[in-house]
Design an enzyme around this catalytic site. Sequence first.
Site, PDB file in Angstrom:
ATOM      1  N   GLY B  66      -6.852  -2.238   9.101  1.00  0.00           N
ATOM      2  CA  GLY B  66      -6.089  -1.667   7.983  1.00  0.00           C
ATOM      3  C   GLY B  66      -4.635  -2.085   8.064  1.00  0.00           C
ATOM      4  CG  ASN B  69       3.317   3.966   4.201  1.00  0.00           C
ATOM      5  OD1 ASN B  69       3.340   5.175   4.362  1.00  0.00           O
ATOM      6  ND2 ASN B  69       4.418   3.242   4.269  1.00  0.00           N
ATOM      7  CG  PHE B 153     -12.625   0.864   1.214  1.00  0.00           C
ATOM      8  CD1 PHE B 153     -13.517   0.639   0.166  1.00  0.00           C
ATOM      9  CD2 PHE B 153     -11.283   1.037   0.921  1.00  0.00           C
ATOM     10  CE1 PHE B 153     -13.065   0.593  -1.149  1.00  0.00           C
ATOM     11  CE2 PHE B 153     -10.819   0.993  -0.388  1.00  0.00           C
ATOM     12  CZ  PHE B 153     -11.711   0.776  -1.425  1.00  0.00           C
ATOM     13  CB  ALA B 211       3.562   5.861   7.332  1.00  0.00           C
ATOM     14  CE  LYS B 262      -1.767  16.922   5.422  1.00  0.00           C
ATOM     15  NZ  LYS B 262      -2.411  15.712   5.953  1.00  0.00           N
ATOM     16  CG  ASN B 327      -1.067  16.886  -1.986  1.00  0.00           C
ATOM     17  OD1 ASN B 327      -1.965  16.704  -2.787  1.00  0.00           O
ATOM     18  ND2 ASN B 327      -0.915  16.148  -0.899  1.00  0.00           N
ATOM     19  CD  GLN B 357      -6.502  12.129   0.008  1.00  0.00           C
ATOM     20  OE1 GLN B 357      -5.980  11.033  -0.097  1.00  0.00           O
ATOM     21  NE2 GLN B 357      -7.818  12.306  -0.022  1.00  0.00           N
TER      22      GLN B 357
END
Lengths: 410, 410
Positions: B66, B69, B153, B211, B262, B327, B357
């Site tokens: 991967g 970010n 994925f 990140a 969360k 969020n 998300q």
Amino acid sequence: MSVFGCICISTRTFCKSITQNIFSTNKNLEIYRFCSKNLYSTEIGPNLTKLVYSTMAPGKKVTVVGCGNWGTAAAKTISENAAKFDLFDDTVRMWVLEEQVDGMKLSEMINTLHENKKYLPSIKLPHNLVAVPDLNECVKDADLFIFVIPHQFVKSTAAKIKASGNLKPDAVAISLIKGVAILDNKPVLISDIIEEELGIPCAALSGANVATCIANEEFSEATIGCADVEQARVWQRLFDRPYFKISCIKDPTGIQIYGAIKNVVALSAGFCDGLGLGSNTKAAIIRIGLKEIHRFAEEFFPAVSKDVVFESAGVADLITTCIGGRNVRCAAEFARHKGARPWEEIEKEFLNGQKLQGVSTCAEVHEILKACGKAALFPLFEVTHKISFEAADPSELIKAFSTEKLEPVL
Amino acid sequence: MSVFGCICISTRTFCKSITQNIFSTNKNLEIYRFCSKNLYSTEIGPNLTKLVYSTMAPGKKVTVVGCGNWGTAAAKTISENAAKFDLFDDTVRMWVLEEQVDGMKLSEMINTLHENKKYLPSIKLPHNLVAVPDLNECVKDADLFIFVIPHQFVKSTAAKIKASGNLKPDAVAISLIKGVAILDNKPVLISDIIEEELGIPCAALSGANVATCIANEEFSEATIGCADVEQARVWQRLFDRPYFKISCIKDPTGIQIYGAIKNVVALSAGFCDGLGLGSNTKAAIIRIGLKEIHRFAEEFFPAVSKDVVFESAGVADLITTCIGGRNVRCAAEFARHKGARPWEEIEKEFLNGQKLQGVSTCAEVHEILKACGKAALFPLFEVTHKISFEAADPSELIKAFSTEKLEPVL
């Protein structure tokens, strides 16, 4: 069917059928109004007889010891329930240390204007809340004592209550006081002091509770720690309101340690703000603080359980204290000035000269840890003390944890 | 004394004396520089021989699957450690799904400019981090796999790795992916999918980890959940940096459930903000969310422990997600408009059209709970779903908890 018949017969089947009516239809409104005063648990089922409290027993007399901001807000909540449930005597007494406010005695103000303009302005208090300036009179025949005074006055006040000769042997107490006392360089729970002085059991209540918010009936929660389940039910029924939800755990220790020590973590979190650090870092500091609070509790009270973390007195109180609140704001200001502005000056500007709880607790925790040689196990508390009192640069906060050393893998 | 002598003799006494030198003086800097590459635990004492990893063994080859970010930020951190510790091969490979960025191939950009301008702009990447667009080549002979791709994925990518025939039988994996998969209306851990597809053990890492903050070396923490202690030590040594401190627990389940769910609580917390509610109330909602996350974990993975709460992957990640973050911001906007602005429109304005998300997780959690008939045990998740998808007024959030009903006393 008379209401007294209902209560006195009190057979399991009969109670169940009445209660089913109460919950499933509105036909028995008269009974509902009566019974709702007597229900102090929501259990529905085979133990229903327990739910109906005999009207033959007099309601428990409630005395609130203290009339400050939190004391008055709690007394308001309690009085609403006392008026509603026969489990309690209608009148709630609140001990008021008499003073002059707006040209009248504080007790008179509460009893005539039904407002405590000094400590909880703009909040209408229930008429069944009665201010009593005489301690002996206030505690006479009380069944339930709610202690909510500054912790330094607990021992002497409890001693006076004992000396009054008015203490019922089966009375019980609860402490709403945030803080711990210190004896021989060890922390002592306020509930233990009350138990010892009065010779009666003492539970504890704590949570994410800004007094004014609760007085304004903004939705909040609190946790009661009480070793005895039946007593816990009574306390829960006394405090729980739709806007103030109470959960109970068996551990009064964790409740009180979290309530006292969280303010030290709030200083650390405030330093993060003052240093301009991001949310990753502040979350890390709060988490380290949480672990140290629990470690502190385990160190001095080995029987403490982990359950309190999940409660309002645990994680919720810590979050709200570390996000906003006076300790955070003042500590941020302290860090912005790299400790060059003394705490006293900041307290003067931000708190009208009131003392900051976190600063004194930080000093006390340091003394306790130093005395028992355990300071090294509490790096966050220690570095917070160094910054607060030993002229360490606030950036030391992060340096203390930003090391090459790995945490042990357990 | 040669460095190889030190490592090959490797007696307990000798190692101890060297390590004491390392830790107590600066005399043996040459040895320090060497040994520090080989220390992957800080235990000092009788188990010191364990600390020195034989140079005769080749370093473990690391592959990051991967390059988004978080993948790129993690790869930077990992590469710094790979260059430093002989436990690892110097070169860290990162699988890059090739695309054109600023007129050049992404893999070329990373390998020549040492920057991932698409996913982690303005961060210089270590030269020993090598982007490899061919999956088969990237995973060849890898000992340590770090999975950090979108969770949808994972299964297909793991299957391709298995099919490559290049998978070493003693390789191990770790998942940095936040989210859970769903199979037959039940949550499935990403680490379990990886274990099943690759036939190798898979740990998990999660925490309060933005990140970009970690890439900027702002102090942060994370938690590794790994059932095997020795493997946990290797993962800890790979990820731990002075600015990124790693603690380990044995439970990869809690880590992943908290990391996934969360975001639902973050929606609830965002509704509080949008409704203009105070900190008491928001703290209460976050706490109720914490309890429901843990109840969800226990419902589907009964072996889950409470330890994760105290870790970065637990309380810290929840706090930071519920205080700031996308969020919360989007949910506040949703509540301010009483649900009249569709999520898609808010996502477009706040997230450049990226999907939120929390919204998809909220829908998934609801489906899972509905399917197993357990929705009533999760009132916060349910009311959050009703507000998000069933046109309930955001004020229902508080009404769901503002009841006459008492919590059971346990």
